[in-house]
Design a protein around this motif. Structure first.
Motif, PDB file in Angstrom:
ATOM      1  N   GLY A 150      12.074   7.242   1.254  1.00  0.00           N
ATOM      2  CA  GLY A 150      10.731   6.807   1.614  1.00  0.00           C
ATOM      3  C   GLY A 150      10.684   6.160   2.986  1.00  0.00           C
ATOM      4  O   GLY A 150       9.754   6.403   3.760  1.00  0.00           O
ATOM      5  N   ALA A 151      11.693   5.341   3.312  1.00  0.00           N
ATOM      6  CA  ALA A 151      11.716   4.658   4.608  1.00  0.00           C
ATOM      7  C   ALA A 151      12.056   5.625   5.740  1.00  0.00           C
ATOM      8  O   ALA A 151      11.392   5.640   6.788  1.00  0.00           O
ATOM      9  CB  ALA A 151      12.731   3.515   4.572  1.00  0.00           C
ATOM     10  N   VAL A 152      13.076   6.460   5.553  1.00  0.00           N
ATOM     11  CA  VAL A 152      13.508   7.373   6.625  1.00  0.00           C
ATOM     12  C   VAL A 152      12.415   8.391   6.943  1.00  0.00           C
ATOM     13  O   VAL A 152      12.090   8.641   8.112  1.00  0.00           O
ATOM     14  CB  VAL A 152      14.817   8.086   6.228  1.00  0.00           C
ATOM     15  CG1 VAL A 152      15.181   9.144   7.270  1.00  0.00           C
ATOM     16  CG2 VAL A 152      15.948   7.079   6.083  1.00  0.00           C
ATOM     17  N   ALA A 153      11.835   9.000   5.912  1.00  0.00           N
ATOM     18  CA  ALA A 153      10.789   9.998   6.142  1.00  0.00           C
ATOM     19  C   ALA A 153       9.533   9.364   6.744  1.00  0.00           C
ATOM     20  O   ALA A 153       8.824  10.008   7.523  1.00  0.00           O
ATOM     21  CB  ALA A 153      10.443  10.709   4.835  1.00  0.00           C
ATOM     22  N   ALA A 154       9.253   8.107   6.393  1.00  0.00           N
ATOM     23  CA  ALA A 154       8.090   7.428   6.963  1.00  0.00           C
ATOM     24  C   ALA A 154       8.243   7.261   8.472  1.00  0.00           C
ATOM     25  O   ALA A 154       7.284   7.404   9.224  1.00  0.00           O
ATOM     26  CB  ALA A 154       7.889   6.071   6.292  1.00  0.00           C
ATOM     27  N   VAL A 155       9.448   6.952   8.920  1.00  0.00           N
ATOM     28  CA  VAL A 155       9.685   6.705  10.346  1.00  0.00           C
ATOM     29  C   VAL A 155       9.768   8.017  11.128  1.00  0.00           C
ATOM     30  O   VAL A 155       9.191   8.154  12.213  1.00  0.00           O
ATOM     31  CB  VAL A 155      10.976   5.891  10.539  1.00  0.00           C
ATOM     32  CG1 VAL A 155      11.308   5.771  12.028  1.00  0.00           C
ATOM     33  CG2 VAL A 155      10.830   4.508   9.921  1.00  0.00           C
ATOM     34  N   PHE A 156      10.467   9.022  10.591  1.00  0.00           N
ATOM     35  CA  PHE A 156      10.768  10.226  11.358  1.00  0.00           C
ATOM     36  C   PHE A 156       9.908  11.437  10.984  1.00  0.00           C
ATOM     37  O   PHE A 156      10.028  12.484  11.625  1.00  0.00           O
ATOM     38  CB  PHE A 156      12.252  10.586  11.181  1.00  0.00           C
ATOM     39  CG  PHE A 156      13.197   9.594  11.777  1.00  0.00           C
ATOM     40  CD1 PHE A 156      13.498   9.623  13.129  1.00  0.00           C
ATOM     41  CD2 PHE A 156      13.769   8.604  10.988  1.00  0.00           C
ATOM     42  CE1 PHE A 156      14.367   8.700  13.685  1.00  0.00           C
ATOM     43  CE2 PHE A 156      14.645   7.676  11.538  1.00  0.00           C
ATOM     44  CZ  PHE A 156      14.938   7.715  12.885  1.00  0.00           C
ATOM     45  N   GLY A 157       9.076  11.334   9.950  1.00  0.00           N
ATOM     46  CA  GLY A 157       8.283  12.479   9.524  1.00  0.00           C
ATOM     47  C   GLY A 157       7.158  12.827  10.489  1.00  0.00           C
ATOM     48  O   GLY A 157       6.889  12.103  11.454  1.00  0.00           O
ATOM     49  N   GLY A 158       6.494  13.954  10.198  1.00  0.00           N
ATOM     50  CA  GLY A 158       5.444  14.438  11.093  1.00  0.00           C
ATOM     51  C   GLY A 158       4.045  14.072  10.671  1.00  0.00           C
ATOM     52  O   GLY A 158       3.083  14.468  11.323  1.00  0.00           O
ATOM     53  N   SER A 159       3.903  13.320   9.589  1.00  0.00           N
ATOM     54  CA  SER A 159       2.589  12.884   9.127  1.00  0.00           C
ATOM     55  C   SER A 159       2.558  11.372   9.054  1.00  0.00           C
ATOM     56  O   SER A 159       3.491  10.745   8.534  1.00  0.00           O
ATOM     57  CB  SER A 159       2.274  13.470   7.741  1.00  0.00           C
ATOM     58  OG  SER A 159       1.109  12.881   7.194  1.00  0.00           O
ATOM     59  N   SER A 160       1.491  10.791   9.548  1.00  0.00           N
ATOM     60  CA  SER A 160       1.380   9.328   9.543  1.00  0.00           C
ATOM     61  C   SER A 160       1.017   8.773   8.172  1.00  0.00           C
ATOM     62  O   SER A 160       1.135   7.569   7.950  1.00  0.00           O
ATOM     63  CB  SER A 160       0.319   8.873  10.553  1.00  0.00           C
ATOM     64  OG  SER A 160       0.685   9.258  11.856  1.00  0.00           O
ATOM     65  N   LEU A 161       0.584   9.628   7.252  1.00  0.00           N
ATOM     66  CA  LEU A 161       0.079   9.157   5.970  1.00  0.00           C
ATOM     67  C   LEU A 161       0.932   9.598   4.789  1.00  0.00           C
ATOM     68  O   LEU A 161       0.643   9.243   3.650  1.00  0.00           O
ATOM     69  CB  LEU A 161      -1.358   9.656   5.764  1.00  0.00           C
ATOM     70  CG  LEU A 161      -2.346   9.298   6.879  1.00  0.00           C
ATOM     71  CD1 LEU A 161      -3.708   9.921   6.592  1.00  0.00           C
ATOM     72  CD2 LEU A 161      -2.465   7.801   7.034  1.00  0.00           C
ATOM     73  N   GLN A 162       1.986  10.342   5.044  1.00  0.00           N
ATOM     74  CA  GLN A 162       2.786  10.928   3.978  1.00  0.00           C
ATOM     75  C   GLN A 162       3.711   9.901   3.314  1.00  0.00           C
ATOM     76  O   GLN A 162       4.258   9.031   3.991  1.00  0.00           O
ATOM     77  CB  GLN A 162       3.638  12.043   4.572  1.00  0.00           C
ATOM     78  CG  GLN A 162       4.351  12.905   3.580  1.00  0.00           C
ATOM     79  CD  GLN A 162       3.719  14.279   3.496  1.00  0.00           C
ATOM     80  OE1 GLN A 162       2.701  14.429   2.849  1.00  0.00           O
ATOM     81  NE2 GLN A 162       4.307  15.247   4.147  1.00  0.00           N
ATOM     82  N   VAL A 163       3.890  10.013   1.999  1.00  0.00           N
ATOM     83  CA  VAL A 163       4.807   9.156   1.245  1.00  0.00           C
ATOM     84  C   VAL A 163       5.828  10.058   0.566  1.00  0.00           C
ATOM     85  O   VAL A 163       5.456  11.019  -0.114  1.00  0.00           O
ATOM     86  CB  VAL A 163       4.069   8.319   0.183  1.00  0.00           C
ATOM     87  CG1 VAL A 163       5.050   7.459  -0.597  1.00  0.00           C
ATOM     88  CG2 VAL A 163       2.998   7.446   0.842  1.00  0.00           C
ATOM     89  N   SER A 164       7.102   9.747   0.746  1.00  0.00           N
ATOM     90  CA  SER A 164       8.179  10.596   0.215  1.00  0.00           C
ATOM     91  C   SER A 164       8.994   9.862  -0.835  1.00  0.00           C
ATOM     92  O   SER A 164       9.001   8.628  -0.896  1.00  0.00           O
ATOM     93  CB  SER A 164       9.088  11.064   1.351  1.00  0.00           C
ATOM     94  OG  SER A 164       8.373  11.835   2.285  1.00  0.00           O
ATOM     95  N   GLY A 165       9.711  10.631  -1.638  1.00  0.00           N
ATOM     96  CA  GLY A 165      10.557  10.082  -2.684  1.00  0.00           C
ATOM     97  C   GLY A 165      10.915  11.150  -3.692  1.00  0.00           C
ATOM     98  O   GLY A 165      10.744  12.351  -3.429  1.00  0.00           O
ATOM     99  N   PRO A 166      11.417  10.767  -4.857  1.00  0.00           N
ATOM    100  CA  PRO A 166      11.720  11.756  -5.899  1.00  0.00           C
ATOM    101  C   PRO A 166      10.428  12.332  -6.460  1.00  0.00           C
ATOM    102  O   PRO A 166       9.428  11.626  -6.581  1.00  0.00           O
ATOM    103  CB  PRO A 166      12.466  10.937  -6.950  1.00  0.00           C
ATOM    104  CG  PRO A 166      11.955   9.537  -6.774  1.00  0.00           C
ATOM    105  CD  PRO A 166      11.684   9.384  -5.304  1.00  0.00           C
TER     106      PRO A 166
END
Length: 547
Positions: free
Chosen positions: A64-80
């Motif tokens: 969740g933290a890594v994808a939030a910083v480096f992802g291409g969407s400002s609003l996306q939330v990642s995890g399992p």
């Protein structure tokens, strides 16, 4: 472009970093809200994957933290996610937990490679019926996976999920015990009914807390999560066995494909829910790749963007990636401070959370609309869903794409093109001609409007400027499918949001059904903006300009 230059362009730039300070109060509130929703899901998906609740929490925090910083969407939330557990469970059964961690590492490398190769743009060509079909199939698999825990019986051995669920039901019938059933069904009902009553209230967490308190107070004999670590594990590559890499390549490809598809689909949903958000697909693949590269080092399962949590994030008022980052930090605090309390949660309660989640994944209206739209779209949806249940997700997507491509090619007789045309001003005075030329633009759509062509041509319409009315002439559209109708709806919505009126003319009778089921035709018809001929549309456009 060199590899180094390609990677540098995928890293967060100054605008992304500056956006963190845009609206910190809104982002922090949204982050806490998402964390409350994500906690029971992270625990449940960790257990469903076969690596345990702790692995789910680690994934939510690290990925969740890594994808939030480096992802291409400002609003996306990642995890399992539930979709990923569908792919991971068979890997655990064959290769064990170490195999899952290795697959996550390999999938991360593949995703970064896709990002550097700028492959993100190609994901948008996946037809809508394939997406809806595998979503429907995934929901079915997730629900079937929860049957043993919901019935309070040990999970039978086997790889075919339908047979495993049937054996669990047989085991329950031989020795019925209703405590777990009551807990799981109760939690699911609270989530479903409460969500309809008060959508913004986190009923999943409330239901799990109440179920845990009931089990604690009555000392019910049901399985619980058990001990959880109170810190994040020390990063390690101890799980990596080079001799297994070749055997795990197909699984890594499947995980990478799913992570790419689900993440880009979720980013598209986030764009549609916001006004000015536009994700970068290649940066999103890069962020998910880094997340899956780092998470296995801490014992977490492969991750992807989560559509449900992303939707909660947007609705909670998120303005930047600080919201997703703060969601991960809140979950980390929970790991550090409340591990013993979390360990007391009954597994049956988490099964209820996932059962309700599976039910919510199915958008009945969208599925019924696709089934009514065209026979080709209905066939692709059903085949993809059935293949997901009977075989696996990657095979289902391949089958869906092949069938959709074959059906589309069969109906294509020519090349689709979008052509701006000159309006017929012969009947208008000079001032009226100038007014039309300044404020009205007309486009004629020729050929097929199907999944492979819809984005390429229709998205050009969102770039028109300095006009007040757009007329879409559709008399020469030879065929239209669900993806074309949905993209058309999205484009019209974006134009209308900019204050541009959209008129449609010349819709063929054979295309009305799919446009009514999935597109904007019904709403535009109610507004009086659908016309049999272009001259009628021009007259109405002139009337709009004089209002």
């Amino acid at each position: 472009m060199s590899a180094r230059g390609g990677v540098r362009s995928l890293l967060p730039g100054k605008p992304e970093l500056m956006s963190l300070a845009r609206s910190p109060r809104h982002d922090l509130v949204a982050g806490v809200t998402v964390a409350i929703v994500a906690l029971p899901l992270a625990l449940g998906f960790g257990i469903a994957s076969g690596l345990g609740a702790a692995a789910g929490l680690v994934t939510a925090v690290v990925a969740g933290a890594v994808a939030a910083v480096f992802g291409g969407s400002s609003l996306q939330v990642s995890g399992p996610t539930g979709a990923m557990t569908v792919v991971l469970a068979p890997i655990v059964a064959v290769h064990g937990p170490a195999g899952v961690l290795t697959v996550g590492l390999m999938a991360g490398v593949l995703l970064i490679g896709l990002a550097v190769a700028r492959a993100g743009r190609y994901m948008r060509y996946v037809p809508v019926p394939v997406v809806e079909g595998f979503t429907l199939g995934i929901a079915g698999v997730i629900a079937l996976q929860q049957v043993p825990a919901a019935l309070g019986v040990p999970t039978p051995h086997g790889e075919q999920i339908v047979l495993v669920a049937a054996r669990a039901v047989a085991d329950f019938g031989a020795h019925p015990s209703w405590q777990a059933v009551v807990l799981s069904v109760g939690v699911a009902l609270v989530m479903l009914l409460g969500g309809r009553w008060r959508p913004k209230v986190p009923f999943s967490l409330i239901a799990v807390v109440v179920a845990t308190l009931v089990v604690w107070a009555t000392n019910l004999p049901v399985a619980r999560i058990g001990a959880l670590p109170s810190t994040l594990p020390v990063p390690s590559l101890g799980f990596l066995d080079p001799s297994t890499l070749t055997a795990l390549v197909p699984s890594a490809v499947a995980v990478a494909a799913l992570a790419a598809l689900e993440s880009l689909l979720s980013a598209t949903v986030a764009d549609a829910m916001s006004v000015d958000e536009h994700h970068d697909p290649d940066k999103e693949l890069f962020g998910q790749g880094l997340a899956n590269l780092v998470t296995p080092l801490f014992g977490g399962v492969p991750a992807t963007a989560a559509i449900a949590r992303t939707a909660v994030n947007v609705r909670a008022g998120a303005r930047s990636r600080l919201a997703a980052l703060s969601h991960a930090l809140v979950l980390a605090v929970i790991v550090f401070t409340a591990a013993p309390l979390v360990g007391a949660i009954p597994i049956a309660a988490l099964a209820g959370v996932l059962l309700a989640t599976a039910i919510r994944m199915v958008e009945v209206g969208a599925v019924l609309a696709l089934l009514r739209s065209t026979r080709s779209d209905a066939l692709v949806l059903v085949l993809t869903a059935v293949t997901t249940l009977a075989l696996d997700l990657v095979t289902a997507v391949i089958v869906g794409l092949v069938v959709a491509g074959g059906l589309a090619l069969r109906t294509i007789a020519g090349t689709a093109r979008l052509e701006q045309i000159v309006l017929d001003h012969s009947r208008h005075a000079g001032e009226e001609q100038a007014l039309l030329a300044e404020h009205i633009v007309a486009y004629r759509l020729d050929g097929p409007l199907f999944f492979a062509a819809a984005h390429r041509f229709l998205l050009e319409l969102t770039e028109v400027a300095d006009v007040k009315v757009v007329i879409l002439r559709m008399s020469r559209v030879s065929t239209i499918d669900a993806t074309g109708a949905l993209v058309l709806r999205d484009v019209i919505g974006r134009l209308e949001h900019r204050g541009i009126a959209v008129l449609v003319s010349g819709v063929k009778p054979g295309h009305e059904r799919v446009l009514d089921a999935l597109g904007p035709a019904t709403r535009l018809r109610d507004l009086g903006r659908v016309f049999a001929s272009t001259p009628e549309a021009i007259e109405h456009a002139r009337a709009l300009l004089h209002q």
